[in-house]
Design an enzyme around this catalytic site. Structure first.
Site, PDB file in Angstrom:
ATOM      1  N   ASP A  91       0.767  -1.147   0.018  1.00 36.17           N
ATOM      2  CA  ASP A  91       0.194   0.308  -0.011  1.00 36.17           C
ATOM      3  C   ASP A  91       0.551   1.105   0.340  1.00 36.17           C
ATOM      4  O   ASP A  91       1.809   0.929   0.755  1.00 36.17           O
ATOM      5  CB  ASP A  91      -0.617  -0.466   1.812  1.00 36.17           C
ATOM      6  N   ASP A  99      -1.887  -1.296  -4.058  1.00 38.81           N
ATOM      7  CA  ASP A  99      -2.376  -0.878  -5.042  1.00 38.81           C
ATOM      8  C   ASP A  99      -0.794  -1.101  -5.719  1.00 38.81           C
ATOM      9  O   ASP A  99       0.538  -1.510  -5.842  1.00 38.81           O
ATOM     10  CB  ASP A  99      -2.304   1.298  -4.514  1.00 38.81           C
ATOM     11  N   ASP A 135      -9.927 -16.662 -15.714  1.00 40.53           N
ATOM     12  CA  ASP A 135     -10.601 -17.339 -14.488  1.00 40.53           C
ATOM     13  C   ASP A 135     -11.792 -17.958 -14.500  1.00 40.53           C
ATOM     14  O   ASP A 135     -12.590 -17.892 -15.774  1.00 40.53           O
ATOM     15  CB  ASP A 135     -11.176 -15.336 -13.402  1.00 40.53           C
ATOM     16  N   GLU A 160      -7.899 -21.156 -15.853  1.00 36.68           N
ATOM     17  CA  GLU A 160      -8.058 -21.502 -14.584  1.00 36.68           C
ATOM     18  C   GLU A 160      -8.933 -22.564 -14.443  1.00 36.68           C
ATOM     19  O   GLU A 160      -9.902 -22.471 -15.049  1.00 36.68           O
ATOM     20  CB  GLU A 160      -8.473 -20.984 -12.868  1.00 36.68           C
TER      21      GLU A 160
HETATM   22  C1  NOJ Z   1     -12.203 -18.282  -9.703  1.00 35.92           C
HETATM   23  C2  NOJ Z   1     -11.301 -16.947  -8.382  1.00 35.92           C
HETATM   24  O1  NOJ Z   1      -9.776 -17.701  -8.077  1.00 35.92           O
HETATM   25  C3  NOJ Z   1     -11.727 -17.171  -7.156  1.00 35.92           C
HETATM   26  O2  NOJ Z   1     -11.483 -16.505  -6.026  1.00 35.92           O
HETATM   27  C4  NOJ Z   1     -13.211 -15.721  -7.589  1.00 35.92           C
HETATM   28  O3  NOJ Z   1     -13.848 -16.177  -6.841  1.00 35.92           O
HETATM   29  C5  NOJ Z   1     -13.972 -16.942  -8.225  1.00 35.92           C
HETATM   30  N1  NOJ Z   1     -13.089 -17.213 -10.019  1.00 35.92           N
HETATM   31  C6  NOJ Z   1     -14.877 -16.407  -9.103  1.00 35.92           C
HETATM   32  O4  NOJ Z   1     -14.563 -15.286 -10.230  1.00 35.92           O
END
Ligand code: NOJ
Length: 546
Positions: free
Chosen positions: A25, A33, A204, A274
């Site tokens: 920060d 940040d 994600d 992911e």
């Molecule tokens: C996976 C992410 O790693 C997690 O942190 C997030 O809450 C969920 N996807 C929703 O986007």
């Protein structure tokens, strides 16, 4: 673009994840940040990583701490401005560090202008940019799909008389990737950042973007005694056949890869998804049949395996046996959703975990703070921030403990925030671990035997040893509780021996290996020669031999 000497950085390099709220920060508001990242890029250089992945910093109401994006092409004022981000990319590249952003395609925030339009009326042109369905005749939700964060995945919108889908919070409506307009707009988002020199994306919940077009109910999932997914509560009672991972997703990733590759002439761009799928063959499909989808789906297999030598070896061997030549492995042990390594496996075993992660065949991702052995922080109930435990009521699932401020110094607040004029340090958004007096970067840099210096030395050895970067992987039979493998490239060989137990173990070393110890997790055996072809591993010790 600066001239990097190698192109396959995502394959040869090590990726370091920064959770921007918690890194540094610089404004004194208790939240990290982008300027804080810029000022600490030299920490990443000193550590010896090659790329940083920054979790979301985009404008967001912060219902899920940035994973609810309300503008994909700007920066939340908490973190800085677009100009700060441009400076960050430049400063990273000046140091030969690659920059990976978090791309959140499955859902936006309900405050994104697209969703505000979409929910404004049934005939709005953006209506079909999200997933809207009629209620069943009795008024209930269209099917049994559940939100990961608890409850139904459907939210009723009284104003327009339909349900919308949200795989996560109701503030995170799912985008409809079957709509060409959505795909085009999201591909423009990728171009926006690629044009600014970003080197790649961590995508994600990548496989969620395509669901069953017929919206069929998910079948029930039989209970098993030691169920890894059990902490997810009701969500774990379904087999998620239809609410994610529809085969049409592969076509989208092929197009995304073509887009990323179109930038390769000016530096290779990278896509990692992911993908929490634990059937290795199904997971591996995300490389694409012709290696034409993701550079790799992120591999969470080691986390699920549990911490025994046998389970870890099984997970590695299964991956090695499944992926095709040309597909590149990767391993994840920690991130912003999982308990910290040193908490999960123990403070001594955290070094064994680092040895494993940095010497397997594949790209490792490190999570900020693991390099100093940060521990989970116990969060008092009135300070819980994570919406998952707050909405689901399942407190064990809280992700705050692994998201606490980076411990830079032993000073007040671990040096995370600057002291205000009157000398006081602001309360950070999550508490700092009391162990920051000794578990901190400054202290550990000065201590030759620290976990930090272990990571630093190992990362240098890795970078300087082609057999560790690109060599093949070959497991070797070894006593119970140990995992031993060779990494081989042409005539060069390295042997890695890991002891997962609290008992000493004797490892027989192949006779044609020189048997010189390069590094031990305890940092006190470099140069030792392994007499008689037998390596004596101490309890909780791992060694690398040439
Ligand atoms: C996976 C992410 O790693 C997690 O942190 C997030 O809450 C969920 N996807 C929703 O986007």
């Amino acid at each position: 673009m600066p001239d990097f000497s190698y192109n396959c950085w995502w394959r040869d390099g090590v990726i370091y994840q920064v959770y921007p709220r918690s890194f540094k920060d610089t404004t004194g508001n208790g939240v990290g940040d982008l300027q804080g990242i810029i000022e600490n890029l030299d920490h990443l250089v000193d550590l010896g990583v090659d790329a940083l992945w920054i979790s979301p910093f985009f404008p967001s109401p912060m219902a899920d701490f940035g994973y609810d994006v309300s503008d994909y092409t700007d920066v939340h004022p908490l973190f800085g401005t677009l100009e700060t981000m441009e400076r960050l990319i430049e400063a990273a590249h000046d140091r030969r560090l690659r920059v990976v952003l978090d791309f959140v395609p499955n859902h936006s925030s309900d405050q994104h202008p697209w969703f505000i339009e979409s929910r404004s009326s049934r005939d709005n042109p953006k209506r079909d940019w999200y997933v809207w369905c009629d209620a069943k005749p009795d008024g209930s939700a269209p099917n049994n799909w559940l939100s990961v964060f608890g409850g139904s995945a459907w939210e009723w919108d009284a104003a327009t008389g339909q349900y919308y889908l949200h795989s996560f919070l109701n503030e995170q409506p799912d985008l409809n990737w079957r709509h060409e307009g959505v795909k085009a707009a999201m591909f423009d988002v990728l171009r926006f950042w690629l044009d600014r020199g970003v080197d790649g994306f961590r995508i994600d919940v990548a496989h969620y973007i395509m669901k069953d077009p017929e919206f069929r109910d998910n079948p029930a999932r039989p209970e098993s005694p030691e169920d890894f997914f059990k902490p997810m509560g009701e969500y774990a009672t379904q087999d998620h056949l239809y609410d994610k991972g529809h085969p049409d997703v592969h076509g989208v990733f092929q197009e995304m890869r073509t887009l990323a590759d179109s930038y390769n002439a000016i530096g290779e761009r990278f896509l990692a998804g992911e993908i929490h799928i634990f059937d290795v063959a199904e997971w591996a499909a995300y490389y694409g049949r012709a290696g034409d989808e993701l550079h790799f789906p992120l591999n969470f297999g080691l986390i699920k395996a549990g911490w025994t030598a046998e389970a870890i070896r099984r997970s590695v061997d299964a991956l090695e046996a499944t992926i095709r030549e040309g597909d590149w492995p990767n391993y994840v042990l920690g991130n912003h959703d999982e308990p910290r390594l040193a908490t999960r496996y123990g403070e001594v075993q955290a070094r064994v975990a680092a040895m494993l992660l940095l010497t397997l065949r594949g790209t490792p991702t490190l999570y900020y703070g693991d390099e100093i052995g940060m521990l989970d922080v116990a969060i008092p109930p009135d300070r819980i921030q994570d919406p998952w435990p707050l909405r689901s009521g399942i407190l064990e699932i809280n992700r705050d403990p692994c998201r606490t401020p980076m411990q830079w110094t032993g000073g007040p607040g671990a040096g995370f925030s600057p002291a205000a004029a009157e000398g006081s340090v602001p309360e950070p958004w999550l508490p700092v671990h009391p162990n920051h007096t000794h578990v901190n970067v400054e202290h550990q840099q000065a201590d030759p035997g620290s976990i930090y210096n272990f990571y630093r030395r190992l990362l240098r050895l890795r970078r300087d040893t082609p057999a560790l970067v690109r060599g093949s992987y070959r497991p070797i039979e070894s006593p119970a509780g140990t995992f031993v493998y060779l990494r081989e490239l042409d005539d060069a060989r390295r042997l890695v021996a890991l002891n997962f137990t609290d008992e000493p173990k004797l490892i027989r070393i192949p006779t044609d290996l020189a048997g010189r110890l390069e590094i031990s997790t305890e940092m006190d055996r470099a140069g030792e020669s392994v007499a008689g072809g037998v390596l004596a591993l101490r309890r909780h010790e791992a060694c690398l031999l040439s």
